[in-house]
Design a protein around this motif. Structure first.
Motif, PDB file in Angstrom:
ATOM      1  N   ILE A 265       0.845  -1.210   0.000  1.00  0.00           N
ATOM      2  CA  ILE A 265       0.000   0.000   0.000  1.00  0.00           C
ATOM      3  C   ILE A 265       0.872   1.248   0.000  1.00  0.00           C
ATOM      4  CG2 ILE A 265      -1.681   1.319   1.363  1.00  0.00           C
ATOM      5  CD1 ILE A 265      -2.833  -1.347   2.323  1.00  0.00           C
ATOM      6  N   ASN A 266       1.901   1.250   0.837  1.00  0.00           N
ATOM      7  CA  ASN A 266       2.817   2.394   0.889  1.00  0.00           C
ATOM      8  C   ASN A 266       3.537   2.589  -0.445  1.00  0.00           C
ATOM      9  OD1 ASN A 266       2.611   3.802   3.282  1.00  0.00           O
ATOM     10  ND2 ASN A 266       4.061   2.515   4.394  1.00  0.00           N
ATOM     11  N   ASN A 276      -3.260   7.318   6.231  1.00  0.00           N
ATOM     12  CA  ASN A 276      -4.726   7.330   6.302  1.00  0.00           C
ATOM     13  C   ASN A 276      -5.277   5.944   6.601  1.00  0.00           C
ATOM     14  OD1 ASN A 276      -4.731  10.055   5.733  1.00  0.00           O
ATOM     15  ND2 ASN A 276      -5.069   9.783   3.527  1.00  0.00           N
ATOM     16  N   VAL A 277      -4.649   4.928   6.020  1.00  0.00           N
ATOM     17  CA  VAL A 277      -5.068   3.542   6.269  1.00  0.00           C
ATOM     18  C   VAL A 277      -4.849   3.189   7.740  1.00  0.00           C
ATOM     19  CG1 VAL A 277      -4.528   1.125   5.798  1.00  0.00           C
ATOM     20  CG2 VAL A 277      -4.742   2.747   3.905  1.00  0.00           C
ATOM     21  N   ILE A 278      -3.680   3.522   8.264  1.00  0.00           N
ATOM     22  CA  ILE A 278      -3.391   3.253   9.680  1.00  0.00           C
ATOM     23  C   ILE A 278      -4.402   3.949  10.580  1.00  0.00           C
ATOM     24  CG2 ILE A 278      -1.729   3.691  11.546  1.00  0.00           C
ATOM     25  CD1 ILE A 278       0.502   3.198   9.519  1.00  0.00           C
ATOM     26  N   TYR A 279      -4.687   5.214  10.274  1.00  0.00           N
ATOM     27  CA  TYR A 279      -5.638   5.980  11.085  1.00  0.00           C
ATOM     28  C   TYR A 279      -7.036   5.372  11.013  1.00  0.00           C
ATOM     29  CZ  TYR A 279      -8.431   9.830  12.882  1.00  0.00           C
ATOM     30  OH  TYR A 279      -9.320  10.584  13.608  1.00  0.00           O
ATOM     31  N   GLY A 280      -7.475   4.975   9.796  1.00  0.00           N
ATOM     32  CA  GLY A 280      -8.806   4.390   9.632  1.00  0.00           C
ATOM     33  C   GLY A 280      -8.960   3.097  10.407  1.00  0.00           C
ATOM     34  N   VAL A 281      -7.948   2.224  10.320  1.00  0.00           N
ATOM     35  CA  VAL A 281      -7.993   0.952  11.053  1.00  0.00           C
ATOM     36  C   VAL A 281      -7.998   1.209  12.561  1.00  0.00           C
ATOM     37  CG1 VAL A 281      -6.743  -1.187  11.547  1.00  0.00           C
ATOM     38  CG2 VAL A 281      -6.937  -0.370   9.185  1.00  0.00           C
ATOM     39  N   ALA A 282      -7.201   2.192  12.999  1.00  0.00           N
ATOM     40  CA  ALA A 282      -7.148   2.522  14.428  1.00  0.00           C
ATOM     41  C   ALA A 282      -8.513   2.962  14.939  1.00  0.00           C
ATOM     42  CB  ALA A 282      -6.111   3.615  14.672  1.00  0.00           C
ATOM     43  N   GLN A 283      -9.253   3.726  14.148  1.00  0.00           N
ATOM     44  CA  GLN A 283     -10.579   4.173  14.586  1.00  0.00           C
ATOM     45  C   GLN A 283     -11.559   3.002  14.693  1.00  0.00           C
ATOM     46  OE1 GLN A 283     -10.476   7.267  15.762  1.00  0.00           O
ATOM     47  NE2 GLN A 283      -8.389   6.994  14.981  1.00  0.00           N
ATOM     48  N   ILE A 284     -11.438   2.042  13.804  1.00  0.00           N
ATOM     49  CA  ILE A 284     -12.282   0.843  13.907  1.00  0.00           C
ATOM     50  C   ILE A 284     -11.969   0.088  15.191  1.00  0.00           C
ATOM     51  CG2 ILE A 284     -12.804  -1.389  12.860  1.00  0.00           C
ATOM     52  CD1 ILE A 284     -13.953   0.940  11.305  1.00  0.00           C
TER      53      ILE A 284
END
Length: 384
Positions: A265-266, A276-284
């Motif tokens: 992905i990177n 953004n992917v890391i942040y999105g997964v963290a919010q889940i």
């Protein structure tokens, strides 16, 4: 003096500041000084020896008056100091008024007996109010005015009849002492307000410093990208987490979560999309695990860890499935981007493992999920 009066009016304009000053005056001025107030009583009682010289037959009445007011004032001061410090100024005011009134009464008794040389003790009380007392200005003004009225009402008329010229001279001296004591009390009030302002500034700086320290402490254990806790938080709190679990006789369990193909992905979409992917997964993870535990950790670059108390394997598996499903549903601007996670699940059934061993079990289960094709959940088993 006039500058102080202007400043005092400014301070009292704010009700909140007024009550803060009131609290400061009670606990930083009156309460520490309250023990010294009692030193007045022995001096007051020592003058009782002179009662027998000036009063003779009525000396016993003067002695009883001194003892009664001494006991009353000491008892009131000690009771208020222990149970109601906010009324200490009332106790000291009562002491001052009682002592002065009793001295005036004794002096009046001496005049009725023909002795006009035993009426000056009240000057010492006025000097005490002006020089040693810590009463607020209003209370000091009340006390000094009461003393002046008592003298003019109880002492002065008889002395004017006895020696008019000498009493006029005495009244002028008493008036001067009254004014000087008022000025001294006003100056003391001004100094108290100055001390309060300095105290408030220091207190404000201390509170700001503590707030900054708390903020820095929180930042030190918080991952800035995801706002989850970091590994430092895990290191600092792991032993306490295990201890709480053992004391409550509850097992521990954890989810080890890793984003699939994150390096690709990177490489393909860039590091901004990767963040953004890391942040999105963290919010889940926060959404599904945050209500059950505060131990949600960004364990590595794209790896996360959530540790729980008292969760069965089936309950933990339901949470893991919800995370797996919701991550796959995340919306991305690039329709070709598909994000999934692999999850390793481990439970401490024996209630004897430490945090390090439990994490190793979760890591092994995660490795197994990766090995079996990713985007799946695997449960650790010690069976080969």
């Amino acid at each position: 003096m006039f500058d102080y009066l202007k400043g005092s009016a400014k301070i009292h304009r704010s009700e909140y500041t007024f009550w803060r000053f009131k609290h400061f005056h009670i606990y930083q001025v009156m309460l520490p000084y309250s023990g010294f107030v009692l030193s007045v009583i022995p001096i007051y009682l020592l003058f009782g020896f002179f009662d027998y010289q000036h009063l003779q037959e009525d000396a016993w009445l003067a002695t009883m008056t001194r003892l009664f007011f001494s006991f009353l004032c000491v008892a009131l001061l000690l009771l208020l100091k222990r149970y109601s410090p906010k009324h200490l100024d009332l106790a000291e005011l009562t002491l001052v008024l009682c002592v002065y009134w009793s001295l005036t009464y004794i002096g009046q008794m001496a005049m009725y007996g023909g002795d006009f040389n035993y009426q000056s003790g009240g000057i010492l009380v006025m000097a005490y109010v002006g020089a040693l007392s810590r009463l607020p200005f209003k209370a000091s003004f009340i006390a000094l005015t009461f003393m002046a009225i008592c003298y003019v009402w109880m002492i002065s008329p008889l002395r004017l009849e006895h020696d008019f010229a000498e009493e006029i001279d005495r009244l002028s001296i008493m008036s001067a002492i009254y004014i000087m004591c008022l000025i001294a009390c006003l100056r003391r009030e001004s100094e108290t307000h100055t001390s309060f302002e300095q105290y408030s500034q220091i207190r404000s700086q201390q509170l700001k410093l503590k707030a900054s320290q708390r903020k820095l402490s929180l930042q030190a254990v918080t991952d800035p990208l995801t706002e989850l806790k970091n590994r430092l938080y895990l290191t600092q709190n792991a032993a306490l987490f295990v201890q709480n679990a053992q004391q409550s006789k509850q097992g521990m369990s954890l989810l080890m979560i890793d984003i699939d193909n994150f390096k690709s992905i990177n490489d393909v979409y860039g590091h901004q999309v990767g963040d953004n992917v890391i942040y999105g997964v963290a919010q889940i993870i926060r959404q599904h695990c945050g209500r059950y535990t505060g131990m949600n950790i960004r364990y590595g670059g794209e790896e996360f860890l959530s540790v729980f108390h008292c969760f069965s394997e089936s309950e933990l598996q339901q949470i893991a499935e919800s995370i797996l499903t919701d991550v796959a549903k995340l919306y991305w601007p690039d329709k070709n981007l598909r994000v999934t996670v692999s999850i390793g699940l481990a439970t401490n059934k024996k209630q004897s493992l430490n945090m390090h061993e439990l994490i190793n079990q979760g890591d092994k289960a995660l490795y197994l999920a990766k090995h079996k094709g990713k985007n799946r959940i695997e449960i650790y088993s010690d069976k080969p």
